[in-house]
Design an enzyme around this catalytic site. Structure first.
Site, PDB file in Angstrom:
ATOM      1  N   CYS A  22       0.799  -1.217   0.000  1.00 50.84           N
ATOM      2  CA  CYS A  22       0.000   0.000   0.000  1.00 50.84           C
ATOM      3  C   CYS A  22       0.841   1.281   0.000  1.00 50.84           C
ATOM      4  O   CYS A  22       1.448   1.577  -1.019  1.00 50.84           O
ATOM      5  CB  CYS A  22      -0.981  -0.053   1.172  1.00 50.84           C
ATOM      6  SG  CYS A  22      -2.404   1.013   0.946  1.00 50.84           S
ATOM      7  N   ARG A  41     -12.482   6.489  -0.318  1.00 49.42           N
ATOM      8  CA  ARG A  41     -11.435   5.468  -0.230  1.00 49.42           C
ATOM      9  C   ARG A  41     -11.938   4.134  -0.766  1.00 49.42           C
ATOM     10  O   ARG A  41     -13.140   3.866  -0.747  1.00 49.42           O
ATOM     11  CB  ARG A  41     -10.980   5.306   1.230  1.00 49.42           C
ATOM     12  CG  ARG A  41     -10.424   6.590   1.814  1.00 49.42           C
ATOM     13  CD  ARG A  41     -10.014   6.412   3.258  1.00 49.42           C
ATOM     14  NE  ARG A  41      -8.885   5.524   3.419  1.00 49.42           N
ATOM     15  CZ  ARG A  41      -7.622   5.884   3.280  1.00 49.42           C
ATOM     16  NH1 ARG A  41      -7.319   7.116   2.976  1.00 49.42           N
ATOM     17  NH2 ARG A  41      -6.652   5.015   3.454  1.00 49.42           N
ATOM     18  N   HIS A  84      -3.742  -5.615   2.620  1.00 53.36           N
ATOM     19  CA  HIS A  84      -3.357  -5.782   4.017  1.00 53.36           C
ATOM     20  C   HIS A  84      -3.904  -7.132   4.453  1.00 53.36           C
ATOM     21  O   HIS A  84      -4.406  -7.892   3.639  1.00 53.36           O
ATOM     22  CB  HIS A  84      -3.962  -4.669   4.868  1.00 53.36           C
ATOM     23  CG  HIS A  84      -3.469  -3.306   4.497  1.00 53.36           C
ATOM     24  ND1 HIS A  84      -2.218  -2.862   4.821  1.00 53.36           N
ATOM     25  CD2 HIS A  84      -4.066  -2.293   3.823  1.00 53.36           C
ATOM     26  CE1 HIS A  84      -2.065  -1.622   4.371  1.00 53.36           C
ATOM     27  NE2 HIS A  84      -3.172  -1.253   3.757  1.00 53.36           N
TER      28      HIS A  84
END
Ligand code: GLN
Length: 749
Positions: A597, A633, A698
């Site tokens: 990320c 997001r 993640h």
């Protein structure tokens, strides 16, 4: 009240009556939701019911602090209206006031309202509640990473709270100055502020947590230094570059002493003339965070005119809310039930488990809407602390029990999956945990609610029925040899195939572990190391920290994690100095690397954030842009098909940046099966560039994708001249976690 508000209040009362009397259920937020639908301004209409009001917000300790504060304020008979049940959004607060509004009206004296409002409020809902209620005080306890899939990044939460305060300029902010994230809010608002915290004399020799949510100065973004740390990022800090430091404390705990059943502490006021101070009190709970909660409650209560002489009485009478350090006896067993919903909260209860030398604990992690769907943060919890305890039996439960079991496995803590609290109680009994031993039951938000409901239904006194444990994990815990098997780096024997690596073990270098580590990305390092050690590959982990020279020549696998935009900015200057070293490592030496990320974005040319731009290393052909609206997001569970491994890659994404690959770069995920990936438009996820895997995943990504971990290890071994395929590991727990996760994905193509 206006006609509209009266109608809304009546509708809420009817709804409450129906739910409680007819359906025999707790009302929850439903009456408040109905009232708000009918009259969105009802909170504003009801604000004049109060002579004064206080709102309590922050990540951890809201319910405990609010309840303690309400008790303190009510000790002299004052009418206090509060949302004790913990429904802390606007509807919960409106509902609590509506339910008790007659009492508040009855308390009115000749000179006006006499009732006090005392409300716990979710951090983001301060934006809705403060402008309407215009409370006298806002108590800000702390800000830690929590439910980032809902809150985005902590900066956003700070912006929301600062905005809420600006909408209610007469509200005084009472804040925890030990938390730089809270102090940063106090610094930027124009409201009056009052700071509380721990004086140096009360700071012990605490072992710092793995994770700190604030390492950089709120004024100039340079690294902070600490005189002492209590836990997380809480402590006495200073910026050596611009001089910003913890503000002076108006109320300070000056001593803390641990007693057998809790803690004795002294709270002093800077204003020496203040009645009732210094005040020494005892709280029947362990953990410094309980002192913070008590300090916040006592400070606010004092400022609101409560009598300091009654504090001890209040603390003695204090009954914790359900699932907040609640001591219970169930089926003849002593239980301590506690809510922990983020790394800092979990680390606190783990410290208590350690300090009390507990013999059994059960952790429950749910991923329902109210918990957040992302559970990567369990890798930020320092479960490794438990691996140091011998003879501890651990159970893993909740909707994400399997993920938790994988996490514990990589911490060196074998565990057994349980489906209920009762199963943990029964298993602990048959594993020989005595009736005198406390079983710690710890869950995140909805898990704790469910556990409390379940425990309420179980009898207090019955002797538990033994059950046969199917896995050997219960027994493993007591056995030293078994611990060695699970141990991570360097303790196992070297397999013959890897003997030539003995002189220079496979080296995993973790870049900026302090700054770039979001959503448990550090777990990737532990996973790589463990998977080497389990195969008898000699392995060691090194770190590259700020200020150090980057020599990647002896590195076999480099790992860089994700970070909030602010952290990326802070690290970027550093990383730029190592541009050449990273370029050589990736593009010339073709070293193995995992970049997650924020770390992945920084390897590209640029990361555009509206008017700002973060210059990247430009060592791979990618470009990243944040959406125009920073809160827009890409968040959620992801699955992608990839060429380099057979199974789909599974994980969790939460990023504002959208990344686009140059035409000559190859994606890691060649087609997105669920979720969004690099940018939500071209169907790609991540990058494979020589030995680099860059990805938004993640989870941490390797926890659910052991094949990807092995791809990196195999790449690194090949560079060291070892071509033989890697020996397969059982990965039973990982397979379980994958199965459980796949069921959660939206309909798969
Ligand atoms: N701050 C970056 C973004 O929002 C990276 C976030 C992360 O590493 N999770 O896009």
């Amino acid at each position: 009240m206006s006609v509209r508000s009266t109608a809304a209040a009546t509708a809420a009362s009817i709804a409450r009556f129906g739910i409680q009397r007819v359906l025999h259920r707790r009302g929850g937020s439903i009456p408040g939701i109905i009232a708000l639908r009918l009259d969105p301004g009802i909170l504003r209409e009801m604000a004049p019911l109060f002579a004064a009001s206080v709102v309590v917000t922050g990540t951890n300790g809201k319910t405990t602090t609010t309840n303690l504060l309400a008790d303190c304020l009510a000790a002299d008979g004052t009418c206090v209206i509060t949302n004790r049940a913990g429904n802390n959004m606007e509807a919960g607060i409106a509902g609590a006031i509506l339910e008790d509004r007659r009492r508040a009206r009855a308390a009115r004296g000749a000179s006006g309202p006499a009732a006090i409002g005392c409300f716990e409020c979710d951090e983001l809902y301060t934006a809705r509640v403060l402008p309407k209620l215009k409370p006298t005080y806002l108590v800000l306890l702390n800000l830690f990473r929590d439910q980032l899939d809902r809150y985005g990044e902590i900066d956003h939460t700070q912006d929301v709270i600062a905005g809420a305060l600006a909408s209610s300029p007469a509200t005084t902010l009472i804040y925890n100055a030990d938390d730089p994230l809270c102090a940063a809010i106090a610094r930027r608002v124009e409201n009056p502020t009052i700071a509380f915290g721990f004086a140096a004399t009360a700071a012990g020799d605490e072992e710092p947590d793995k994770v700190s949510d604030s390492r950089f100065c709120a004024v100039c973004n340079a690294p902070l230094t600490y005189e002492y740390v209590l836990y997380g990022q809480l402590g006495s800090y200073r910026c050596p570059t611009c001089g910003w430091q913890r503000p002076d404390l108006a109320f300070a705990v000056t001593s803390v002493e641990t007693t057998e059943d809790g803690q004795r502490f002294t709270l002093e006021a800077r204003d020496a003339a203040r009645a009732g101070f210094p005040c020494t009190a005892h709280i029947a709970y362990h953990g410094l965070y309980m002192v913070y909660n008590a300090m916040a409650a006592l400070t606010a209560a004092t400022l609101m005119g409560a009598d300091g002489a009654r504090f001890q009485q209040t603390l003695d009478r204090y009954q914790p809310a359900r699932g907040r350090m609640q001591k219970l006896t169930v089926k003849g067993r002593k239980l301590l039930v506690n809510l922990a919903k983020n790394p800092v909260g979990f680390d606190r209860i783990i410290q208590i488990i350690q300090a009390t030398e507990a013999r059994a604990c059960a952790f429950y992690i749910n991923d329902k809407d109210a918990d957040g769907h992302d559970i990567s943060w369990i890798y930020d919890v320092d479960f490794e602390r438990l691996a140091r305890m011998r003879g501890l039996t651990v159970y893993a439960g909740g909707t994400r029990a399997e993920d938790l079991q994988v996490r514990l496995k990589y911490a060196g803590v074998p565990s057994t999956v349980v489906r209920s609290a009762e199963e943990a109680i029964n298993r602990a009994a048959s594993a020989g945990i005595g009736a005198a031993d406390t079983l710690y039951i710890v869950g995140n938000y909805t898990a704790t609610l469910e556990l409390c409901d379940e425990l309420d239904r179980l009898p207090a006194g019955e002797t538990p029925q033994g059950v046969r444990t199917h896995a050997a994990a219960d027994a493993l815990c007591a056995d030293d040899a078994a611990w060695a098997r699970w141990s991570l780096v360097g303790r196992g024997t070297i397999a013959p195939l890897y003997r030539e690596l003995a002189a220079r073990p496979l080296t995993i270098c973790h870049l900026y572990p302090q700054e770039l580590n979001l959503y448990g990305d550090t777990g990737n390092v532990a996973i790589l190391a463990a998977r080497c050690a389990w195969r008898g590959i000699p392995v060691r982990v090194t770190t590259l920290n700020r200020g150090e020279a980057a020599d990647l020549s002896g590195v076999d696998i480099a790992v860089i994690g994700g970070g909030a935009d602010r952290d990326q900015l802070a690290v970027q200057h550093e990383l730029m100095r190592h541009r050449e070293a990273v370029d050589r490592y990736l593009n010339h030496d073709k070293g193995a690397m995992l970049a997650i990320c924020g770390g992945y974005q920084l390897l590209g040319r640029h990361y555009f954030l509206g008017d700002e731009k973060i210059e990247g290393l430009g060592v791979i052909g990618i470009e990243t842009r944040r959406a125009d609206n920073p809160t827009d997001r890409l968040i959620g569970n992801v699955a992608v098909r990839a060429d380099i491994v057979d199974a789909d890659i599974l994980g969790f994404e939460n990023h504002g940046g959208r990344t686009y690959l140059d035409a000559d770069e190859a994606p890691l995920g060649t087609s997105v099966v669920a979720g969004t990936g690099n940018n939500g438009t071209d169907g790609y996820e991540g990058i494979v560039h020589h030995g680099l895997v860059g990805t938004y995943f993640h989870g941490p990504v390797l926890s659910k994708n052991p094949a990807l971990a092995d791809w990196l290890i195999a790449w690194a071994l090949r560079r060291r001249g070892i071509e033989k395929p890697l020996e397969a590991l059982t990965d039973t727990e990982e397979a379980g976690a994958r199965r459980a996760f796949e069921k959660k994905l939206p309909h798969r193509a």
